[in-house]
Scaffold this motif. Structure first.
Motif, PDB file in Angstrom:
ATOM      1  N   PRO A   1       0.943  -1.178  -0.019  1.00 47.91           N
ATOM      2  CA  PRO A   1       0.039   0.060  -0.151  1.00 47.91           C
ATOM      3  C   PRO A   1       0.764   1.276   0.055  1.00 47.91           C
ATOM      4  CG  PRO A   1       0.203  -0.921   2.136  1.00 47.91           C
ATOM      5  CD  PRO A   1       0.651  -2.026   1.065  1.00 47.91           C
ATOM      6  N   LEU A   2       0.051   2.402  -0.230  1.00 56.62           N
ATOM      7  CA  LEU A   2       0.938   3.573  -0.556  1.00 56.62           C
ATOM      8  C   LEU A   2       1.709   3.936   0.898  1.00 56.62           C
ATOM      9  CD1 LEU A   2       1.427   6.131  -2.218  1.00 56.62           C
ATOM     10  CD2 LEU A   2      -0.351   7.397  -1.047  1.00 56.62           C
ATOM     11  N   ASN A   3       1.171   3.550   2.079  1.00 59.67           N
ATOM     12  CA  ASN A   3       1.782   4.083   3.304  1.00 59.67           C
ATOM     13  C   ASN A   3       3.163   3.187   3.488  1.00 59.67           C
ATOM     14  OD1 ASN A   3       0.904   1.768   3.985  1.00 59.67           O
ATOM     15  ND2 ASN A   3      -0.187   2.356   5.796  1.00 59.67           N
ATOM     16  N   GLU A   4       3.374   2.214   2.791  1.00 58.72           N
ATOM     17  CA  GLU A   4       4.578   1.466   2.927  1.00 58.72           C
ATOM     18  C   GLU A   4       5.692   1.832   1.967  1.00 58.72           C
ATOM     19  OE1 GLU A   4       4.374  -2.734   3.372  1.00 58.72           O
ATOM     20  OE2 GLU A   4       2.528  -2.808   4.556  1.00 58.72           O
ATOM     21  N   ILE A   5       5.302   2.645   0.838  1.00 59.37           N
ATOM     22  CA  ILE A   5       6.258   3.106  -0.276  1.00 59.37           C
ATOM     23  C   ILE A   5       6.391   4.529  -0.307  1.00 59.37           C
ATOM     24  CG2 ILE A   5       5.783   0.831  -1.509  1.00 59.37           C
ATOM     25  CD1 ILE A   5       3.952   2.351  -3.512  1.00 59.37           C
ATOM     26  N   PHE A   6       5.903   5.341   0.520  1.00 60.40           N
ATOM     27  CA  PHE A   6       5.668   6.626   0.193  1.00 60.40           C
ATOM     28  C   PHE A   6       5.904   7.500   1.418  1.00 60.40           C
ATOM     29  CE2 PHE A   6       2.983  10.641  -0.621  1.00 60.40           C
ATOM     30  CZ  PHE A   6       3.720  11.256  -1.639  1.00 60.40           C
ATOM     31  N   GLN A   7       6.578   8.720   1.428  1.00 59.42           N
ATOM     32  CA  GLN A   7       6.712   9.543   2.584  1.00 59.42           C
ATOM     33  C   GLN A   7       6.708  10.971   2.192  1.00 59.42           C
ATOM     34  OE1 GLN A   7      10.121   8.561   5.310  1.00 59.42           O
ATOM     35  NE2 GLN A   7      10.879  10.772   5.161  1.00 59.42           N
TER      36      GLN A   7
ATOM     37  N   ALA B   1      15.373  12.541  12.037  1.00 64.22           N
ATOM     38  CA  ALA B   1      15.041  12.442  13.594  1.00 64.22           C
ATOM     39  C   ALA B   1      13.739  11.373  13.653  1.00 64.22           C
ATOM     40  CB  ALA B   1      14.447  13.641  14.099  1.00 64.22           C
ATOM     41  N   GLY B   2      14.261  10.346  14.573  1.00 64.42           N
ATOM     42  CA  GLY B   2      12.990   9.220  14.759  1.00 64.42           C
ATOM     43  C   GLY B   2      13.182   8.366  13.528  1.00 64.42           C
ATOM     44  N   ARG B   3      14.061   8.212  12.842  1.00 61.66           N
ATOM     45  CA  ARG B   3      13.937   7.367  11.599  1.00 61.66           C
ATOM     46  C   ARG B   3      14.457   5.942  12.111  1.00 61.66           C
ATOM     47  NH1 ARG B   3      17.388   8.797   6.628  1.00 61.66           N
ATOM     48  NH2 ARG B   3      18.989   8.446   8.219  1.00 61.66           N
TER      49      ARG B   3
END
Length: 246
Positions: free
Chosen positions: A227-233, A239-241
């Motif tokens: 899904p998009l939320n796994e391949i897009f940012q 920070a926090g990565r």
């Protein structure tokens, strides 16, 4: 701009100044832009890879137009370091398949670790490549490692793998848009392809793509796309990565 650094002297001093043409561009409304993006996604989301091809012929002109589309890809320094060899001769396809299967048999029986086998298991692949003789066309994409001038001197190319790979992506899209199917196949090693197809030593095979209509009873693995939320940012700094250890 990096502060406190002198501006560069320029690229290619002593060479003719670059020439530019006006950009031909039709700006669409935000609504039309979104509609086109959604429509293209829907078309490409229907694209699937199959290993079962019909032997029905495909006109050469269709292949040529798809390759023209691939040739519009951007490339490092505009070297266009790609060559597309389209094979339709049955005897040549048979020799190509024989050579590919010989290498693939070694891969499946000697070179492939257990982890790789596990990754391929959902796809149901093996060393038998009947699609190479069933499909009416097989396109072998080569990257040009370096150019050769008229006097035989080498001409450096840049980002050849990246450039040729972008062209392959456009070729896949063009084939699907034309109503055909294809398969990206990367036998390893691939040195035999240059010899079999009579390509010069400055070219290296990158991918083999049978192209044609799917067989009436063609099947595809039961897979899902991320899904998009796994391949897009969007806009997140370091920070926090989460750190992924190799």
């Amino acid at each position: 701009m990096i502060p406190n650094l002198p501006p560069p002297a320029g690229v290619g001093p002593g060479h003719p100044a670059p020439e530019f043409d006006p950009l031909e561009f039709l700006r669409l409304s935000p609504q039309d832009t979104l509609a086109r993006a959604q429509a293209f996604y829907s078309e490409m989301n229907a694209r699937r890879t199959t290993r079962q091809f019909s032997r029905d012929p495909v006109p050469q002109a269709v292949i040529e137009w798809a390759v023209r589309t691939a040739g519009t890809a951007p490339s490092g320094a505009h070297r266009q370091p790609w060559r597309f060899v389209a094979v339709q001769d049955g005897g040549l396809k048979a020799r190509l398949r024989e050579a590919v299967e010989a290498e693939e048999y070694k891969t499946y029986t000697q070179r492939m670790p257990a982890e790789w086998r596990a990754a391929l298991a959902p796809l149901g692949t093996d060393h038998i490549k009947e699609h190479l003789t069933d499909a009416p066309w097989v396109i072998v994409v080569f990257r040009e490692k370096y150019g050769v001038g008229a006097d035989g001197t080498r001409i450096k190319n840049y980002y050849t793998v990246e450039s040729a790979s972008i062209a392959v992506g456009l070729l896949i899209a063009a084939v699907h848009h034309a109503g055909l199917v294809t398969l990206t196949h990367t036998p390893n090693p691939m040195g035999f392809l240059a010899e079999l197809l009579g390509r010069p030593s400055n070219e290296e095979a990158l991918v083999v793509m049978p192209v044609g209509y799917p067989a009436p009873d063609a099947t595809v693995p039961r897979l899902t796309r991320k899904p998009l939320n796994e391949i897009f940012q969007v806009d997140r700094g370091s920070a926090g990565r989460p750190r992924i250890e190799p």
